[in-house]
Design an enzyme around this catalytic site. Sequence first.
Site, PDB file in Angstrom:
ATOM      1  N   ALA A   1       0.849  -1.193   0.000  1.00  0.00           N
ATOM      2  CA  ALA A   1       0.000   0.000   0.000  1.00  0.00           C
ATOM      3  C   ALA A   1       0.884   1.242   0.000  1.00  0.00           C
ATOM      4  O   ALA A   1       1.984   1.226   0.572  1.00  0.00           O
ATOM      5  CB  ALA A   1      -0.897  -0.006   1.233  1.00  0.00           C
TER       6      ALA A   1
ATOM      7  N   GLU B   1      -0.426  -9.262  -0.931  1.00  0.00           N
ATOM      8  CA  GLU B   1      -1.862  -9.593  -0.942  1.00  0.00           C
ATOM      9  C   GLU B   1      -2.389  -9.653  -2.379  1.00  0.00           C
ATOM     10  O   GLU B   1      -3.274 -10.458  -2.694  1.00  0.00           O
ATOM     11  CB  GLU B   1      -2.640  -8.569  -0.109  1.00  0.00           C
ATOM     12  CG  GLU B   1      -2.373  -8.766   1.381  1.00  0.00           C
ATOM     13  CD  GLU B   1      -2.926  -7.662   2.246  1.00  0.00           C
ATOM     14  OE1 GLU B   1      -2.650  -6.474   1.940  1.00  0.00           O
ATOM     15  OE2 GLU B   1      -3.626  -7.957   3.226  1.00  0.00           O
TER      16      GLU B   1
ATOM     17  N   GLY C   1       0.486  -5.103   0.880  1.00  0.00           N
ATOM     18  CA  GLY C   1      -0.562  -5.166  -0.145  1.00  0.00           C
ATOM     19  C   GLY C   1      -0.056  -5.774  -1.450  1.00  0.00           C
ATOM     20  O   GLY C   1      -0.823  -6.396  -2.190  1.00  0.00           O
TER      21      GLY C   1
ATOM     22  N   GLU D   1       3.743  -4.844   7.663  1.00  0.00           N
ATOM     23  CA  GLU D   1       2.787  -3.877   8.206  1.00  0.00           C
ATOM     24  C   GLU D   1       2.995  -3.593   9.693  1.00  0.00           C
ATOM     25  O   GLU D   1       2.839  -2.458  10.149  1.00  0.00           O
ATOM     26  CB  GLU D   1       1.332  -4.359   7.992  1.00  0.00           C
ATOM     27  CG  GLU D   1       0.831  -4.223   6.568  1.00  0.00           C
ATOM     28  CD  GLU D   1       1.084  -5.474   5.729  1.00  0.00           C
ATOM     29  OE1 GLU D   1       2.007  -6.247   6.056  1.00  0.00           O
ATOM     30  OE2 GLU D   1       0.347  -5.654   4.743  1.00  0.00           O
TER      31      GLU D   1
HETATM   32  N1  CO8 Z   1       4.546   3.404  -0.139  1.00  0.00           N
HETATM   33  C1  CO8 Z   1       4.984   4.566  -0.629  1.00  0.00           C
HETATM   34  N2  CO8 Z   1       6.242   4.785  -1.068  1.00  0.00           N
HETATM   35  C2  CO8 Z   1       7.090   3.750  -0.992  1.00  0.00           C
HETATM   36  C3  CO8 Z   1       6.712   2.496  -0.498  1.00  0.00           C
HETATM   37  C4  CO8 Z   1       5.365   2.336  -0.061  1.00  0.00           C
HETATM   38  N3  CO8 Z   1       4.890   1.161   0.383  1.00  0.00           N
HETATM   39  N4  CO8 Z   1       7.777   1.674  -0.545  1.00  0.00           N
HETATM   40  C5  CO8 Z   1       8.793   2.400  -1.057  1.00  0.00           C
HETATM   41  N5  CO8 Z   1       8.380   3.642  -1.325  1.00  0.00           N
HETATM   42  C6  CO8 Z   1       9.166   4.752  -1.889  1.00  0.00           C
HETATM   43  C7  CO8 Z   1      10.148   5.304  -0.870  1.00  0.00           C
HETATM   44  O1  CO8 Z   1       9.540   6.190   0.012  1.00  0.00           O
HETATM   45  C8  CO8 Z   1      11.172   5.934  -1.783  1.00  0.00           C
HETATM   46  O2  CO8 Z   1      10.664   7.184  -2.194  1.00  0.00           O
HETATM   47  P1  CO8 Z   1      11.654   8.503  -2.258  1.00  0.00           P
HETATM   48  O3  CO8 Z   1      12.658   8.136  -3.308  1.00  0.00           O
HETATM   49  O4  CO8 Z   1      10.724   9.578  -2.659  1.00  0.00           O
HETATM   50  O5  CO8 Z   1      12.245   8.619  -0.907  1.00  0.00           O
HETATM   51  C9  CO8 Z   1      11.197   5.005  -2.993  1.00  0.00           C
HETATM   52  O6  CO8 Z   1       9.985   4.272  -2.955  1.00  0.00           O
HETATM   53  C10 CO8 Z   1      12.338   4.016  -2.965  1.00  0.00           C
HETATM   54  O7  CO8 Z   1      12.310   3.373  -1.698  1.00  0.00           O
HETATM   55  P2  CO8 Z   1      13.672   3.015  -0.932  1.00  0.00           P
HETATM   56  O8  CO8 Z   1      14.682   4.101  -1.121  1.00  0.00           O
HETATM   57  O9  CO8 Z   1      13.289   2.666   0.467  1.00  0.00           O
HETATM   58  O10 CO8 Z   1      14.106   1.747  -1.783  1.00  0.00           O
HETATM   59  P3  CO8 Z   1      14.886   0.450  -1.297  1.00  0.00           P
HETATM   60  O11 CO8 Z   1      15.056  -0.358  -2.546  1.00  0.00           O
HETATM   61  O12 CO8 Z   1      16.076   0.778  -0.505  1.00  0.00           O
HETATM   62  O13 CO8 Z   1      13.851  -0.292  -0.293  1.00  0.00           O
HETATM   63  C11 CO8 Z   1      11.735  -1.263   0.336  1.00  0.00           C
HETATM   64  C12 CO8 Z   1      12.697  -0.837  -0.796  1.00  0.00           C
HETATM   65  C13 CO8 Z   1      12.336  -2.397   1.154  1.00  0.00           C
HETATM   66  C14 CO8 Z   1      10.480  -1.750  -0.382  1.00  0.00           C
HETATM   67  C15 CO8 Z   1      11.442  -0.068   1.273  1.00  0.00           C
HETATM   68  O14 CO8 Z   1      11.117   1.043   0.487  1.00  0.00           O
HETATM   69  C16 CO8 Z   1      10.292  -0.315   2.210  1.00  0.00           C
HETATM   70  O15 CO8 Z   1      10.479  -0.918   3.268  1.00  0.00           O
HETATM   71  N6  CO8 Z   1       9.068   0.130   1.847  1.00  0.00           N
HETATM   72  C17 CO8 Z   1       7.890   0.005   2.678  1.00  0.00           C
HETATM   73  C18 CO8 Z   1       7.326  -1.404   2.593  1.00  0.00           C
HETATM   74  C19 CO8 Z   1       6.098  -1.570   3.464  1.00  0.00           C
HETATM   75  O16 CO8 Z   1       6.087  -1.264   4.645  1.00  0.00           O
HETATM   76  N7  CO8 Z   1       5.009  -2.101   2.856  1.00  0.00           N
HETATM   77  C20 CO8 Z   1       3.751  -2.326   3.534  1.00  0.00           C
HETATM   78  C21 CO8 Z   1       2.878  -1.149   3.403  1.00  0.00           C
HETATM   79  S1  CO8 Z   1       1.364  -1.312   4.318  1.00  0.00           S
HETATM   80  C22 CO8 Z   1       0.387  -2.323   3.390  1.00  0.00           C
HETATM   81  O17 CO8 Z   1       0.740  -2.747   2.327  1.00  0.00           O
HETATM   82  C23 CO8 Z   1      -0.996  -2.707   3.837  1.00  0.00           C
HETATM   83  C24 CO8 Z   1      -1.582  -1.808   4.879  1.00  0.00           C
HETATM   84  C25 CO8 Z   1      -3.033  -2.182   5.139  1.00  0.00           C
HETATM   85  C26 CO8 Z   1      -3.713  -1.491   6.237  1.00  0.00           C
HETATM   86  C27 CO8 Z   1      -3.304  -0.056   6.502  1.00  0.00           C
HETATM   87  C28 CO8 Z   1      -4.173   0.583   7.543  1.00  0.00           C
HETATM   88  C29 CO8 Z   1      -3.633   1.939   8.032  1.00  0.00           C
END
Ligand code: CO8
Length: 254
Positions: A64, A110, A107, A130
């Site tokens: 997400a 999912e 997500g 999450e």
């Molecule tokens: N959402 C928005 N932006 C994201 C996300 C995300 N999930 N993941 C990565 N990005 C963005 C980063 O913010 C970054 O943006 P910017 O360049 O502007 O700073 C860009 O993508 C690149 O990210 P990284 O520099 O972190 O790239 P890496 O290759 O080093 O790392 C990762 C990649 C491991 C994927 C890391 O970005 C990360 O941990 N992302 C978050 C993953 C996460 O937590 N996913 C779960 C989200 S929650 C969900 O899916 C379900 C929620 C349902 C219920 C919610 C109720 C409130």
Amino acid sequence: MKTIKVARPADGVTLITLDRPKARNALSKALLIEVAGALDDAEADDAVRCVVLTGDERAFSAGADIKEMPEGGIPMWAEAGRLKAWKSIERFPKPLIAAVNGYALGGGCELILLCDIVIAGENARFGFPEVKIAAFPGDGGTQRLPRLLGKFRAMMMILTGDFIDAATAQDWGLAVEVTPVDQSVDRALEIAGTIAQNSPIAVRMAKAEVLMAFEKPLDESLSMERQMLLWQTEDHDEGIAAFIEKRPPRFKGR
Ligand code: CO8
């Protein structure tokens, strides 16, 4: 701006590519609605027999879009547009194959759980992080993951937020095959091509039947299986005739 790309790389096969590489293909509301729309189009088009869904080499999808998460108000998971899009993806009746490279998180994972076959590139990483942002899977993960992997593996993933690699995903049954990164899409397209040769009505009924195994009590789903009356389709008659006449079948999807 479009957040997906849609192509028709082979007869009967649609390829949907998530296309927000800078955001690791995070599932913004717009992206989810576009995926649902592309699947609706694929459903309506009789020429489409199978769909492959992929991202890029760094990420299938990082989940997400955290940047779209509101601080208060209606929680993201209850927002009508997102819910409708998820429902549409969930109900897509034709085979949906995921070709997963890089991160498939939250997500994003999912979304994979709604697919029918998963091919993983060697660099694939699956996870439900999450809990690390004080949330938990909200688009079916808490229910579909244990049905697929069993309680303990699902708990391990959801409670720790740790990722599993492609080999573990295959070992646990989350991916059916692991390929080199640059071959996962081709392999998924190859499988899609095989499926596209089969009777579309039989494939659709078979998908519906298999999904029932996760949703209904055995008695009920066995009875539904018998009721599907596959032998009454024109395609079935054609399949039998083609076998006897030693020629390829010409299925019409009826
Ligand atoms: N959402 C928005 N932006 C994201 C996300 C995300 N999930 N993941 C990565 N990005 C963005 C980063 O913010 C970054 O943006 P910017 O360049 O502007 O700073 C860009 O993508 C690149 O990210 P990284 O520099 O972190 O790239 P890496 O290759 O080093 O790392 C990762 C990649 C491991 C994927 C890391 O970005 C990360 O941990 N992302 C978050 C993953 C996460 O937590 N996913 C779960 C989200 S929650 C969900 O899916 C379900 C929620 C349902 C219920 C919610 C109720 C409130």
